[in-house]
Design a protein around this motif. Structure first.
Motif: not given
Length: 141
Positions: A36-37, A52-55, A57-58, A61
């Motif tokens: 993801q990064r 971002s990797h959080e985006t 990840s969402a 998901d």
């Protein structure tokens, strides 16, 4: 644009900021085994916007939730035919690398001729017990 905001050209969707669906690109990179990064870095280079990797990840998901909903949806009452098939694919598993696994696929044909994918399952090998579990799940749904 007209005064009453009723005209929209076919190639421009209303209120859309990007021409590329970031979710599709992110899922394609994730499915290809890119972390993801690293996928966030690639998207930043390609699209000129920092993700971002959080985006990511969402986004992945959301796709996994949609796939789960697809796999547990109720099935139609009757099907004229149901085809069952299995194929072997190379799959990336974290910690194991690339391994060969079997994909079980169920395709249904309705009495009016409409084809539908009833489900798909990823199991380590193709076996009678695997097919028994697939048919049991189809029967329950």
């Amino acid at each position: 644009r007209d005064r009453e905001s009723r005209y929209y050209p076919a190639f421009l969707k209303p209120y859309v900021r990007r021409l590329v669906d970031v979710g599709e690109v992110a899922v394609a990179l994730y499915a290809a085994g890119v972390s993801q990064r690293k996928a966030a870095e690639i998207l930043s280079l390609l699209l000129g916007h920092r993700y971002s990797h959080e985006t990511l990840s969402a986004l992945t998901d959301e796709v996994l939730e949609a796939a789960g909903a697809f796999r547990t949806r109720p099935l139609p009452e009757e099907m004229a035919f149901v085809y069952l098939d299995g194929l072997s694919l190379k799959v990336f598993r974290e910690g194991e690398g690339i391994v060969r696994e079997s994909v079980y696929v169920a395709l249904g044909i309705a009495p009016n001729g409409e084809r539908r994918v009833l489900g798909f399952w990823l199991l380590p090998t193709e076996s009678a017990l695997g097919w028994e579990g697939v048919l049991e799940e189809l029967w329950q749904r």
